[in-house]
Design a protein around this motif. Structure first.
Motif: not given
Lengths: 1065, 427
Positions: A856-866, A876-880
């Protein structure tokens, strides 16, 4: 062309008059008027001197001058007229008992016409473009935009600056109907431009790629300021810069739309005068050397020495030998201490007349400009063959001392940051030596040397006096700024008779409120009579209170006593007492670089110790009751005992209800980011190590690291988490041969993963992997392995990237480690769409290996670009900032990616209830700890990693948690209560006797979920729901609401597990 | 054949510096039109289609056909009509709310319009019909939008966007040529296509194509509407003021309204020193989003001169506090409180009804009281009613002038941790 002259202050003291000390100041003249400033010698800083007269010696003209008393001494300010004079001009000052004459503007100012005095027939403004002097709103002001130019602006007069020193730039501005730039939406720019000796705006190479040619001070998007606004900035002048000028620019033109006033530039550290003693030192043949990199700041009166200064007979000093030199400038605390020269071996020669000399040497590399601290091993210092210092400590001792450095400086009233944390960074050596054959040789190995003072023994001047003077000046030059605590809240609390009698009050405020040393209870209901709580066997139940001193008394310490119940006993040893320790918090530079800016606040819960009771001072204790597994249900009572020096005791009643069930484990993957501290970094990265090869010389460090990591991982487990996002990127531990990647022998990943498995953790997001995917502007880290991998997204690169993952996965399976989550990127939105597109590229490149190996792959996402990455990620691991809302969560799940969460706060609510309500599969937070130069002195670190983010601290007795850490623990425990109730509901299905209880429990959970909005900003009120037209419906912010919810959960669990009998009616 | 069809229908190019930039010709039509995404008006069939798009980026290994993208453009009076059609069987619809830049990351088309030296306008519509607008480089993005509308139609292996943009509402630099770009994003396949040969992104204005207008170029932006930011407006009556600047001499009328409705307001207006100060009343009678619009029209011809559209959100009328999610029996009685988010100048007359019902039970309790002009009220639920269990509280506020609002919340009465008589100090 404007001529620019260096502005140097030289004070030459005259024999003291019987009653009026005097002196002279030689100033290298500038062509424009300015206000000069200099520290008076400490010997002349007596407050008895109220006035000063300054006379221009050549013309006899008396000048406006004044004295300004400051905490650190007395400043002499005087007006320096503009004159076209080559060289120096002398001014004479005389101190007087009474204030006389006219005072100049009370600020030093290197700028011509900076104060903008409107004078008849005043000279044209140097450098002015398209500007005029006028009166605006009763102020003398410079008005921009009087001509036709598109971007009217004003360049100040050029002023001389010293690289590495801080300058304070301040100005007032007023905007009136200022148009905004059509592309940038800005009305006013203010820059500080750097110039070379020729007056050209210069470009400074930074880290090979970045070019810096100006400092941006202000970009305003205002149109109208409604009167004057003030701004000030502190700027450190980069190396290589000699001159600077300010540039004010109205971004979109506008006729007379921008006005400026009180434009000032002054060095933060003023020039210094010399008193009799100082002059005598020089006269007697004293020598003063300040070591550091070429061009770094030089302490007043000292000669600069850089590694390039080889010995020459003409000069009579310099390095006569040097192996592997290294010179560093940390930017703080002041010119003498901030920079050093180290070397594998250095010999510094000074030619001196034969005779006896006293020497003082200063050593210490403060490393305050970077995230890691440099360590020196096997260091030595000799003077003319005489040994002054040989390191006796082992590498392990040195590194552990570094890790805990400052832990012994427990904050107590009157604590002084400078004495506690700046002074101990240095080691001073004094010695006497006889010089023969006309030369003095100072030799050192692996020692960061900052300064050398040599005084002939025959003079009247004592070395001790000189050293004390230097120490006083260094302290005066060090910029310290304490940010005061906010004012107390208003409330109706006042001490009652019992509290007055006792000399202190005990009270309770919500856990989430910041703790400052001097605060007070607010409401009458804050008063504390007893501590009560509930918990389950195996749970950690916190008890928490504060003592508020009403008078100055002796010390007090807290002791926990055993809790007795009808069915059993909880031993005193299960009650772990911690005291909320006040710290100097890193309050952020806020534009004031080059100094130490801090606030005193409580953060870690330290091992208990006696503390003094002082009027107005607060001490908070935190007691974690570790309820032993198997403890029978029932009410347990006991006391916490406050023992005062002198024998007085106060017993605080404690009642704890132990519930008749145990909590389910956390149902999701949850943990913190983590990067090990020392000795890990020095041993494995080795980039901060001088004078030793630790992997050869200090193999015992490996055992120490294992012991350290075991303790840290065990501590993390006590929080209830089941995962850790490991942050080391394994540099140096990977090998690339014949297209295959492998781990080297004795690699740290294997070491850590074995410990991770041993500690009982689950899936591990390998955060250290993120740099291996290309990011705009950053070299592709696979290129560390082989030059052929430098260009990303070539067939070779794709193969190597997949090979890295496959190799780790194969190794994992062979060792039976927990699952590795391949963390392919972090916060790509910081680079906009190009960064996110690269992230998508990286994620997509693992499609085949994901499918084949089932990883499994994972990434932290901090903006709509991602969003472009999401369809290519397993997790998929977003923040606010992604953001997290109903639509984005649906988008993730619709894209067949699992929804996880990162960095939405350490609060109890977002760690627990909200994460549960969001049905997130995982949750990570920055951070348990990350490597910093100074764990126990975050003010010395360039960022606020420790005080702003970390939930734990290392101590010699093992890790301790912060208040935030305890909040996180509470949130995780809340989640376990929820999981326990959900399990109980599931177990009760089909049981007709529990049908009603099950329905009620389901209703309770449904009500709870309804209160929790998807957008957590609403929840923790970082966003005002009322403003946004939303509804305030949650009512869950704050520990009180969450404690109630937990009790509500417990009552339903009890009902479902055997009726209501476990709960008091 | 209509005269505008005599114009060359093929795109031609001009050289801007060393670069060749595409040109689009904008004809004029008189017909009525409707924005529905379906191209039902006859003129669409006769207008040229521009289909030469640059592919800025696509995912390596994706060899599937790109799908044709075309656009058409026409001027109908003072409105610019734009239609973009994309061949794409399945769209990935993600953002369904307008007003967020996330729309740009979807399957979306973007239109950039500007005059050289003037503001750059970006209009974005995604495949769901969600929109995003921004005036690049200007302030107040959130509460200003020109008058424009759009619609999306999907079917037949393609999706189409139609946009109608009021030209007088755009600021144009007099004498400067109009420039544009049309772009399309296919999110799942990471395909970015642009009509203009941009290098740094769709919005790279220097490399945008040129507009050739049939007849006089629009004199957009001659009149600017200046309104203070509208934030935190409560329910009730408000008086808003707006200043129009750069107004040529003449006589004008004001039209105001909410959403798509407009009604004449006030007397005929004449500018003083090129400016007109206007005021009008807004009655915000319901909570939530409001799209307020005001237009300045030529009094004689009825031609739209300028306009302003702003979005405001009003909080709901009623909020209730003092109701913990869980209450121990020892803490009773219960004393919740309400407050009304009503503009203080707007009278709060009416009645409040509070009903408390025990969940899964027939038991209930009710109280009523008048509002009497006050915005805050507190009441007490009798202790003997509140046995342990779950409860629902409903609060209904009916006002004489501002409608009604209902609040519903749940709470649970649970046993005390130690005994009914004890109260616990919560941390």
């Amino acid at each position: 062309m404007i001529r620019v002259f260096p502005l140097i202050f030289l004070l030459v003291a005259q024999p003291l008059w019987a009653t009026s000390p005097t002196g002279v100041v030689d100033v290298t003249q500038q062509p424009h008027p300015s206000v000069a400033a200099a520290w008076l010698p400490l010997s002349q800083s007596d407050e008895a001197w109220k006035g000063v007269r300054v006379v221009h010696e050549a013309s006899g003209e008396a000048l406006a001058a004044t004295l300004r008393r400051e905490e650190k001494g007395t400043v002499l300010l005087w007006s320096v007229p503009g004159m076209e004079v080559e060289g120096e001009t002398r001014f004479r000052y005389t101190l007087e008992k009474e204030a006389t004459g006219e005072a100049p503007a009370l600020e030093a100012n290197l700028l011509d016409a900076g104060a903008l005095t409107l004078q008849e027939g005043s000279a044209p403004l140097p450098g002015a473009i398209n500007a005029e002097l006028a009166t605006v709103e009763e102020r003398a002001a410079l008005v921009l935009g009087i001509g036709e130019e598109k971007e009217p602006g004003f360049s100040s007069a050029r002023f001389r600056v010293e690289p590495g020193l801080s300058y304070r730039v301040s100005f007032d501005y007023l905007l009136k109907d200022a148009p905004l730039h059509p592309n940038y939406g800005l009305s006013l720019y203010v820059w500080l431009y750097y110039l070379d000796e020729e007056g050209h705006r210069t470009r400074i190479p930074l880290k090979e790629t970045t070019i810096l040619h100006r400092a941006s001070l202000l970009t305003s998007d205002e149109t109208n300021t409604d009167g004057w606004k003030s701004r000030h900035y502190q700027v450190v002048i980069p190396k290589g810069v000699q001159l600077a000028e300010l540039d004010f620019r109205a971004a979109a033109g506008g006729q007379r739309a921008v006005a400026l006033s009180r434009v000032r530039v002054a060095p933060v550290i003023l020039a210094r005068a010399r008193d009799e003693a100082m002059l005598a030192q020089e006269k007697a043949g004293g020598r003063f050397f300040d070591f550091g990199p070429e061009g770094s700041a030089v302490f007043d009166r000292f000669e600069a020495v850089s590694p390039k200064d080889s010995y020459t007979p003409d000069r009579g000093w310099g390095f006569s030998g040097m192996t592997d030199p290294a010179a560093f400038d940390s930017g703080r605390p002041e010119a003498l201490g901030r920079d050093v020269i180290s070397a594998k071996k250095a010999t510094f020669r000074v030619d001196l007349p034969d005779g006896n000399y006293d020497l003082w040497l200063l050593s210490g590399d403060v490393s305050t400009h970077q995230a890691v601290r440099r360590y020196y091993f096997n260091s030595q210092l000799r003077v003319n063959g005489k040994e002054l210092w040989t390191e006796q400590e082992t590498p392990a001792e040195i590194l552990m001392r570094g890790l805990y450095d400052g832990y012994d400086k427990f904050w107590l009233p009157g604590a002084d940051y400078y004495n506690d944390f700046v002074v101990p960074r240095f080691r001073e050596f004094t010695t006497s030596v006889e010089v023969k054959e006309g030369r003095l040789l100072v030799e050192w190995e692996n020692l960061p040397l900052g300064a050398l003072v040599i005084l002939p023994k025959k003079g009247d001047v004592a070395l001790q006096t000189v050293v004390e003077g230097i120490a006083a000046e260094r302290r005066r030059d060090t910029v310290l700024h304490e940010v005061p605590a906010p004012a107390d809240k208003e409330g109706d609390w006042s001490p009652n008779a019992q509290e007055k009698e006792r000399g202190f009050a005990l009270y309770h405020r919500p856990v989430e409120e910041p703790r400052y040393p001097y605060a007070r209870p607010v409401k009458g209901s804050d008063r504390l009579e007893r501590l009560e709580s509930f918990g389950t066997p195996g749970e950690v139940v916190p008890l928490w209170f504060t003592l508020h001193g009403l008078e100055d008394k002796g010390t007090v310490e807290l002791e926990a006593l055993a809790l007795e119940g009808e069915a059993g006993r909880i031993e005193a040893g299960a009650l772990k007492v911690g005291i909320a320790r006040y710290l100097f918090w890193n309050a952020g530079a806020k534009g004031e670089s080059g100094g130490y800016r801090y606030q005193v606040r409580a953060l870690p819960l330290d091992h208990p110790r006696p503390v003094p009771i002082r009027k107005g001072l607060n001490w908070s204790w935190w007691v974690n009751v570790e309820v032993p597994k198997g403890t029978p249900a029932g009410v347990y009572s006991g006391h916490l005992r406050l023992k005062e020096e002198g024998g007085a005791e106060t017993l605080l009643p404690v009642r704890l209800r132990v519930l008749g069930f145990e909590l389910e484990p956390l149902p999701i993957v949850q943990g913190f980011y983590y990067k090990p501290s020392e000795p890990w970094y020095a041993f494995f990265w080795h980039r901060n190590v001088y004078g030793a090869d630790l992997k050869k010389e200090a193999l015992e460090l490996r055992d120490l690291i294992i012991e350290q990591e075991r303790r840290e991982l065990a501590a993390m487990r006590t929080l209830g988490v089941n995962s850790v996002a490991f942050g080391d990127d394994l540099r140096g531990d990977l090998r690339f041969e014949d297209g295959k990647i492998s781990l080297i022998e004795g690699d740290r990943f294997t070491l850590w993963m074995n410990l991770y498995k041993e500690a009982g953790f689950g899936p591990m997001p390998f955060y250290g992997m993120t740099p291996y995917g290309p990011t705009p502007g950053t070299p592709n880290r696979l290129s560390w392995l082989d030059d052929s991998l430098k260009p990303p997204f070539t067939p070779a690169w794709y193969a190597a990237y997949a090979e890295l993952v496959e190799m780790l996965e194969v190794t994992r399976r062979k060792n039976d480690w927990p699952e590795i989550l391949y963390y392919i990127s972090d916060e790509r939105s910081n680079y906009g769409q190009p960064g996110a597109d690269l992230g998508a590229e990286v994620a997509a490149s693992l499609k085949e290996v994901r499918k084949r190996l089932g990883i499994r792959t994972i990434a932290s996402l901090n903006g709509p670009y991602e969003r472009v990455m999401v369809p290519h990620l397993d997790l998929s691991m977003p923040n606010y900032a992604f953001p997290i809302n109903e639509e984005s969560v649906r988008f993730i799940t619709d894209s067949r990616s699992a929804f996880w969460i990162y960095n939405v706060g350490k609060q109890r609510l977002t760690q627990g209830l909200w994460t549960w309500a969001m049905k997130a599969g995982g949750r990570f937070q920055w951070h348990y700890r990350s490597h910093t130069a100074y764990t126990w002195d975050d003010v010395a670190n360039p960022s606020r990693e420790q005080t702003a983010y970390s939930i734990s601290y290392p101590t010699p007795k093992g890790p301790i948690f912060t208040l935030d850490g305890e909040e996180a623990r509470a949130g995780i425990t809340d989640h376990r209560y929820l999981a326990t109730l959900e399990a109980a509901i599931a177990a009760a299905k089909g049981n007709r006797a529990l049908e009603e209880a099950r329905a009620e429990a389901e209703q309770f959970l449904a009500d709870l979920r309804e209160r929790l909005p998807v957008d957590a900003r609403r929840l923790i009120e970082s966003d005002d729901p009322k403003e946004a037209g939303g509804e305030i419906r949650h009512g869950l912010n704050g520990s009180e609401a969450l404690e109630r919810v937990r009790w509500g959960l417990a009552t339903h669990i009890l009902k479902l597990q055997g009726g209501e009998e476990g709960v008091a009616k | 054949m209509k005269p505008w069809l005599l114009l060359t229908v093929l795109a031609w190019s001009v050289h801007a510096g060393a670069e060749t930039l595409p040109v689009v010709e904008v004809a004029q039509v008189e017909e009525r039109w409707q924005v529905d995404g379906r191209a039902q008006e006859a003129f669409w069939k006769e207008l040229p289609r521009y289909d030469q798009f640059y592919t800025l980026k696509r995912h390596p290994g994706d060899d599937a056909p790109l799908g044709k993208v075309t656009f058409q453009m026409v001027r109908a009076g003072e409105t610019l009509l734009v239609r973009v059609e994309s061949e794409q069987e399945e769209v990935l619809v993600v953002t369904k709310e307008s007003g967020t830049s996330a729309v740009c990351s979807d399957d979306a088309v973007e239109l950039f319009l500007h005059t050289e030296g003037g503001p750059l306008y970006q209009f974005v519509v995604n495949a769901h019909g969600a929109t995003f607008f921004q005036e690049v480089g200007a302030k107040g993005k959130s509460d200003w939008s020109p008058l424009w509308e759009s619609a999306v139609h999907r079917g037949g292996g393609r999706w189409s966007v139609e946009m109608a943009i009021a030209l007088p509402n755009l600021e144009a630099k007099a004498g400067s040529p109009w420039r544009l770009n049309v772009a399309r994003t296919w999110r799942e396949r990471l395909i970015y296509q642009s009509w203009a040969p941009v290098r740094k992104g769709y919005g790279e204005r220097e490399r945008h194509g040129l507009l050739q207008w049939q007849g006089q170029p629009p004199q957009g932006g001659m009149v600017r509407a200046v309104l203070p930011p509208l934030r935190g407006l409560l329910l009730g009556e408000h008086r808003l003021a707006l200043r129009w600047e750069g107004v040529p001499s003449g006589s004008y009328r004001l039209q105001v309204g909410e959403g798509s409705e407009r009604a004449p307001h006030g007397a005929v207006l004449t500018p003083v020193d090129g400016a007109i100060e206007t005021e009008w009343e807004v009655r915000l009678a319901r909570a939530g989003g409001h799209t307020l619009a005001v237009e300045l029209v030529d009094a004689e011809s009825g031609r739209l001169v300028s306009g302003w559209v702003g979005s405001v959100r009003t909080p709901r009328l009623l909020s209730v506090a003092g109701l913990w999610p869980v209450v121990e029996v020892g803490e009773l009685p219960l004393r919740p409180a309400l407050s009304l988010a009503l503009h203080p100048a707007s009278a709060a007359q009416g009645e409040v009804t509070v009903t408390v019902r025990q969940l899964n039970s027939q038991r209930s309790w009710e109280t009523r009281f008048p509002l009497s002009g006050k915005l805050d009220h507190q009441w007490e639920v009798p202790t003997d009613f509140l046995l342990t269990g779950g409860y629902e509280m409903e609060v209904s506020a009916k006002t004489a002038h501002w409608g009604e609002d209902h609040w519903r919340g749940t709470f649970h009465i649970v046993p005390s941790i130690f005994a009914a008589s004890s109260t616990r100090s919560y941390p």
